[in-house]
Design an enzyme around this catalytic site. Sequence first.
Site, mmCIF file in Angstrom:
data_model
loop_
_atom_site.group_PDB
_atom_site.id
_atom_site.type_symbol
_atom_site.label_atom_id
_atom_site.label_comp_id
_atom_site.label_asym_id
_atom_site.label_seq_id
_atom_site.Cartn_x
_atom_site.Cartn_y
_atom_site.Cartn_z
ATOM 1 N N THR A 37 0.826 -1.217 0.000
ATOM 2 C CA THR A 37 0.000 0.000 0.000
ATOM 3 C C THR A 37 0.853 1.258 0.000
ATOM 4 O OG1 THR A 37 -0.183 -0.131 2.405
ATOM 5 C CG2 THR A 37 -1.998 -1.057 1.131
ATOM 6 N N GLY A 38 2.120 1.154 0.337
ATOM 7 C CA GLY A 38 3.003 2.324 0.367
ATOM 8 C C GLY A 38 3.567 2.635 -1.010
ATOM 9 N N THR A 116 -4.006 2.311 17.618
ATOM 10 C CA THR A 116 -5.156 3.048 17.071
ATOM 11 C C THR A 116 -6.274 3.207 18.096
ATOM 12 O OG1 THR A 116 -6.999 2.845 15.504
ATOM 13 C CG2 THR A 116 -5.943 0.818 16.139
ATOM 14 N N TYR A 140 -9.687 -5.391 12.478
ATOM 15 C CA TYR A 140 -8.550 -4.462 12.459
ATOM 16 C C TYR A 140 -8.207 -4.041 13.889
ATOM 17 C CZ TYR A 140 -6.169 0.032 12.202
ATOM 18 O OH TYR A 140 -5.297 1.085 12.410
#
Length: 326
Positions: A37-38, A116, A140
């Site tokens: 994803t980077g 998170t 997640y």
Amino acid sequence: MHMRLLVTGGAGYIGSVVSARLIADGHDVVVLDDLSTGHADAVPAGARLVRGDLRSEAGRVLAGGVDAVLHFAARSLVAESVQRPDLYWSSNLGGTLALLDAMNAAGVNRIVFSSTAAVYGEPDAVPITETAPARPTSPYGASKVAVDTALAEYARMHGIGAVSLRYFNVAGAQPDPPGGWLGERHATETHLIPNILAVALRGSGQVSIFGADYPTRDGTCIRDYIHVSDLAAAHVLALAACTAGQHKVYNLGSGSGFSNREVLAACQEVTGRPIAFRIAPRRPGDPAVLVASSERIAADLGWRPRRGLREMTADAWAFTCARAGA
Ligand code: UDP
């Protein structure tokens, strides 16, 4: 003190900004990122990029000599995690366990972990303190809780010093001299501010605001936004606060929140453009209000956010325009 640092996920949004800050502070940075994803071109000049998976490459990179690890590499899409929890357990938990074992083998004993607000789920009370129960509502969030549990165990069993930073809503962008910006570039963009700014840039279409019937001051959800550069400053402090045998947990937020309508208004103001929107159905799993108490990190590490919503939206807009060549 000069350090050799491994930044996992350093080609991503937050990892790249933190890497830039660490390099500016004079440290050596190796980025380990599988680029799933980077973006290779988000890795700041001065960092060395190793492309690969944590599970196969962490040991090799750590063997090269590393003083501490900042661990950002993870999957982070809540909805995807509901569809494919297996991916989240294998990447987020499996990847981190492999990293921790590789750290043990290489004698590296300091780690700052990217956690998170999703670990808390639907809060009983706001602002949310670190002592609130972890009741994640998605795989997640659950995978991040599992890592926090593992970090506490590794601290106890192996004497590592770990700090988990629980981010609330990260926004904004950071200048990347000369002339560039580091910011959010997700293939699947789910976040409010980039979605609003994409509509502003296009000058057509409309942004969906998910739900206007929440029990809040204007009916839309309230979130606690923090500028990515303030987040980077917190990582520098956390790195210095890694203490052998201890796992510390800090929320990163501002103690107050903005509603989705207020964020939209701020974006309209900084862009100087009208931004069309529609009220769409609620997004499943969105709590009405998520606001952090950041008193613990303020008291222990002296961290406070310095940039407000206006600066976040203005910097995100500058980044959006720079990327579009506008
Ligand atoms: N949101 C929205 N439209 C969008 C994206 C997000 O209304 O296109 C809302 C979302 O429902 C939530 C808030 O904006 O109330 C923040 O969502 P975001 O995905 O940015 O962060 P989260 O709080 O989920 O981590």
